[in-house]
Scaffold this motif. Structure first.
Motif, PDB file in Angstrom:
ATOM      1  N   TYR A   1       0.857  -1.185   0.000  1.00 37.90           N
ATOM      2  CA  TYR A   1       0.000   0.000   0.000  1.00 37.90           C
ATOM      3  C   TYR A   1       0.890   1.230   0.000  1.00 37.90           C
ATOM      4  N   VAL A   2       0.777   2.039  -1.049  1.00 30.78           N
ATOM      5  CA  VAL A   2       1.522   3.292  -1.157  1.00 30.78           C
ATOM      6  C   VAL A   2       0.547   4.424  -0.845  1.00 30.78           C
ATOM      7  N   SER A   3       0.728   5.027   0.323  1.00 31.95           N
ATOM      8  CA  SER A   3      -0.199   6.042   0.825  1.00 31.95           C
ATOM      9  C   SER A   3       0.308   7.445   0.535  1.00 31.95           C
ATOM     10  N   GLY A   4      -0.639   8.349   0.300  1.00 33.85           N
ATOM     11  CA  GLY A   4      -0.285   9.741   0.081  1.00 33.85           C
ATOM     12  C   GLY A   4      -1.529  10.596  -0.046  1.00 33.85           C
ATOM     13  N   PRO A   5      -1.370  11.908  -0.033  1.00 36.98           N
ATOM     14  CA  PRO A   5      -2.511  12.827  -0.092  1.00 36.98           C
ATOM     15  C   PRO A   5      -3.353  12.646  -1.348  1.00 36.98           C
ATOM     16  N   GLY A   6      -4.675  12.660  -1.159  1.00 41.38           N
ATOM     17  CA  GLY A   6      -5.599  12.592  -2.288  1.00 41.38           C
ATOM     18  C   GLY A   6      -5.954  11.202  -2.761  1.00 41.38           C
ATOM     19  N   LEU A   7      -5.434  10.170  -2.098  1.00 41.28           N
ATOM     20  CA  LEU A   7      -5.699   8.806  -2.549  1.00 41.28           C
ATOM     21  C   LEU A   7      -7.128   8.384  -2.266  1.00 41.28           C
ATOM     22  N   GLU A   8      -7.790   7.850  -3.282  1.00 46.31           N
ATOM     23  CA  GLU A   8      -9.085   7.203  -3.136  1.00 46.31           C
ATOM     24  C   GLU A   8      -8.971   5.806  -3.733  1.00 46.31           C
ATOM     25  N   SER A   9      -9.633   4.838  -3.118  1.00 40.78           N
ATOM     26  CA  SER A   9      -9.525   3.465  -3.589  1.00 40.78           C
ATOM     27  C   SER A   9     -10.827   2.712  -3.377  1.00 40.78           C
ATOM     28  N   LYS A  10     -11.189   1.885  -4.345  1.00 41.08           N
ATOM     29  CA  LYS A  10     -12.389   1.056  -4.216  1.00 41.08           C
ATOM     30  C   LYS A  10     -12.209  -0.047  -3.180  1.00 41.08           C
ATOM     31  N   TRP A  11     -10.949  -0.256  -2.755  1.00 46.13           N
ATOM     32  CA  TRP A  11     -10.672  -1.360  -1.827  1.00 46.13           C
ATOM     33  C   TRP A  11     -10.808  -0.953  -0.363  1.00 46.13           C
ATOM     34  N   LEU A  12     -11.275   0.244  -0.095  1.00 46.50           N
ATOM     35  CA  LEU A  12     -11.398   0.723   1.291  1.00 46.50           C
ATOM     36  C   LEU A  12     -12.825   0.557   1.814  1.00 46.50           C
ATOM     37  N   ASP A  13     -13.389  -0.625   1.619  1.00 47.83           N
ATOM     38  CA  ASP A  13     -14.725  -0.951   2.111  1.00 47.83           C
ATOM     39  C   ASP A  13     -14.582  -1.606   3.482  1.00 47.83           C
ATOM     40  N   ALA A  14     -14.880  -0.851   4.527  1.00 45.06           N
ATOM     41  CA  ALA A  14     -14.662  -1.331   5.885  1.00 45.06           C
ATOM     42  C   ALA A  14     -15.595  -2.473   6.263  1.00 45.06           C
ATOM     43  N   THR A  15     -16.800  -2.493   5.702  1.00 43.40           N
ATOM     44  CA  THR A  15     -17.755  -3.571   6.013  1.00 43.40           C
ATOM     45  C   THR A  15     -17.239  -4.902   5.510  1.00 43.40           C
ATOM     46  N   VAL A  16     -16.780  -4.935   4.268  1.00 42.71           N
ATOM     47  CA  VAL A  16     -16.212  -6.163   3.699  1.00 42.71           C
ATOM     48  C   VAL A  16     -14.977  -6.590   4.482  1.00 42.71           C
ATOM     49  N   ALA A  17     -14.153  -5.617   4.856  1.00 45.06           N
ATOM     50  CA  ALA A  17     -12.934  -5.933   5.601  1.00 45.06           C
ATOM     51  C   ALA A  17     -13.251  -6.579   6.943  1.00 45.06           C
ATOM     52  N   ALA A  18     -14.237  -6.051   7.643  1.00 48.28           N
ATOM     53  CA  ALA A  18     -14.617  -6.610   8.944  1.00 48.28           C
ATOM     54  C   ALA A  18     -15.137  -8.039   8.797  1.00 48.28           C
ATOM     55  N   GLN A  19     -15.911  -8.286   7.752  1.00 45.01           N
ATOM     56  CA  GLN A  19     -16.421  -9.636   7.513  1.00 45.01           C
ATOM     57  C   GLN A  19     -15.284 -10.607   7.209  1.00 45.01           C
ATOM     58  N   GLN A  20     -14.334 -10.165   6.410  1.00 42.95           N
ATOM     59  CA  GLN A  20     -13.195 -11.014   6.065  1.00 42.95           C
ATOM     60  C   GLN A  20     -12.360 -11.341   7.290  1.00 42.95           C
ATOM     61  N   LEU A  21     -12.102 -10.355   8.128  1.00 44.68           N
ATOM     62  CA  LEU A  21     -11.300 -10.583   9.326  1.00 44.68           C
ATOM     63  C   LEU A  21     -12.009 -11.512  10.292  1.00 44.68           C
ATOM     64  N   ALA A  22     -13.331 -11.372  10.414  1.00 46.37           N
ATOM     65  CA  ALA A  22     -14.099 -12.225  11.321  1.00 46.37           C
ATOM     66  C   ALA A  22     -14.114 -13.677  10.866  1.00 46.37           C
ATOM     67  N   SER A  23     -14.151 -13.869   9.556  1.00 44.23           N
ATOM     68  CA  SER A  23     -14.258 -15.253   9.039  1.00 44.23           C
ATOM     69  C   SER A  23     -12.931 -15.934   8.797  1.00 44.23           C
ATOM     70  N   ARG A  24     -11.906 -15.137   8.393  1.00 41.26           N
ATOM     71  CA  ARG A  24     -10.627 -15.763   8.025  1.00 41.26           C
ATOM     72  C   ARG A  24      -9.431 -15.264   8.827  1.00 41.26           C
ATOM     73  N   GLY A  25      -9.624 -14.261   9.652  1.00 37.36           N
ATOM     74  CA  GLY A  25      -8.480 -13.665  10.346  1.00 37.36           C
ATOM     75  C   GLY A  25      -7.598 -12.928   9.345  1.00 37.36           C
ATOM     76  N   TRP A  26      -6.369 -12.664   9.711  1.00 35.55           N
ATOM     77  CA  TRP A  26      -5.445 -11.950   8.826  1.00 35.55           C
ATOM     78  C   TRP A  26      -4.973 -12.803   7.670  1.00 35.55           C
ATOM     79  N   ARG A  27      -5.277 -14.077   7.695  1.00 34.46           N
ATOM     80  CA  ARG A  27      -4.849 -14.960   6.625  1.00 34.46           C
ATOM     81  C   ARG A  27      -5.910 -15.082   5.537  1.00 34.46           C
TER      82      ARG A  27
END
Length: 293
Positions: free
Chosen positions: A267-293
């Motif tokens: 992840y290369v972070s910087g000012p003005g970045l927008e990304s379709k991959w920043l869906d927190a709901t999907v991320a929470a579901q993934q972490l709950a079901s699979r952990g960090w793996r």
């Protein structure tokens, strides 16, 4: 040639302050990155950047202000992050220890949310490893971290270069445009390795359409560079510039390239970045079901 290197070769009869003024005038006439789709400019524009100027090293001669602000750009709060996810990322950040103190929690949170979305979508295949580069920090700082998410450990921290078209001490312009020589922000999948002119290198595939998806065509790769070496940093006080690659220190690049592996997430972070991959709901579901793996 780097302006600092030019200054060192100026004859004493010319006078370095006079030569520096002339060079800065010429630099102002050079073409910069084209304004185009795929380019972002941070909130501190060219007119605003001198608010907290740095200076050239004393070894150059008369201290001269550089048009780079050292004030970090605020990161908007990521919307919709469940408390459970936020708390786990806070705990991860705390477990990384003092070497991750300058890795801003807001940057790490976005990196983790993106990683979890990409894992769920099958865009990255190497589990549990996340590399984060905060290009809002000056290149004088170690602003790349490689994290073992599952173990909650910091594997590597290093300096990393930004593109010559992106700025000087601070990067303020980011572009996906061919031949812009700019850093492009967003999420990347680490690809295969090869032996190139910089030695061992790892290809990068940009996963944010319009923001970094020209990475393979631009030959944006992880590689070693002398201008990120300890000697260069000690002499000039900052890293030199790439043509858009996140170039690494010669004494660390092999270990970092190996640690991120093939199919990993950068992840290369910087000012003005927008990304379709920043869906927190999907991320929470993934972490709950699979952990960090």
């Amino acid at each position: 040639m780097n302006l600092l290197l030019r200054l060192q070769s100026v004859p004493q009869s010319v006078g370095k302050p006079l030569y520096l003024a002339a060079m800065l005038g010429l630099l102002a006439l050079l073409p910069s990155c084209q304004t185009s789709v795929g380019e972002t400019t941070s909130a501190y524009s060219a007119a605003k950047r001198p608010t907290a100027p740095a200076t050239l090293p004393d070894s150059i001669g008369t201290a001269t202000e550089l048009p780079d602000s050292l004030r970090l750009t605020p990161i908007p709060v990521l919307a919709g992050v469940p408390d459970s996810l936020h708390q786990q990322i806070q705990a991860l950040h705390a477990s990384l220890g003092p070497e991750a103190a300058e890795l801003r929690l807001e940057v790490l949170e976005r990196a983790c949310v993106g990683y979890l979305n990409l894992r769920k979508d099958g865009r990255v295949s190497k589990p549990g490893v996340l590399a984060v580069a905060d290009m809002d920090l000056p290149s004088s700082e170690k602003r790349l971290w490689v994290v073992d998410l599952a173990a909650g450990q910091l594997l590597h921290r290093s300096h990393v270069a930004h593109g010559e078209g992106s700025g000087h001490l601070r990067a303020w312009r980011f572009s996906n445009v061919m031949r812009s020589e700019c850093t492009a922000l967003g999420f990347y999948r680490t690809q295969d390795t090869y032996q190139g002119k910089h030695g061992l290198s790892r290809r990068l595939r940009g996963l944010d359409v319009g923001q970094n998806d020209n990475a393979l065509r631009r030959y944006v790769v992880l590689h070693a560079a002398d201008y990120v070496s300890k000697q260069h940093l000690a002499r000039y006080g900052q890293a030199g510039y790439s043509r858009g690659c996140p170039a690494l220190p010669p004494d660390q690049y092999r270990a970092i390239i190996k640690a991120v592996g093939e199919g990993g997430c950068l992840y290369v972070s910087g000012p003005g970045l927008e990304s379709k991959w920043l869906d927190a709901t999907v991320a929470a579901q993934q972490l709950a079901s699979r952990g960090w793996r």
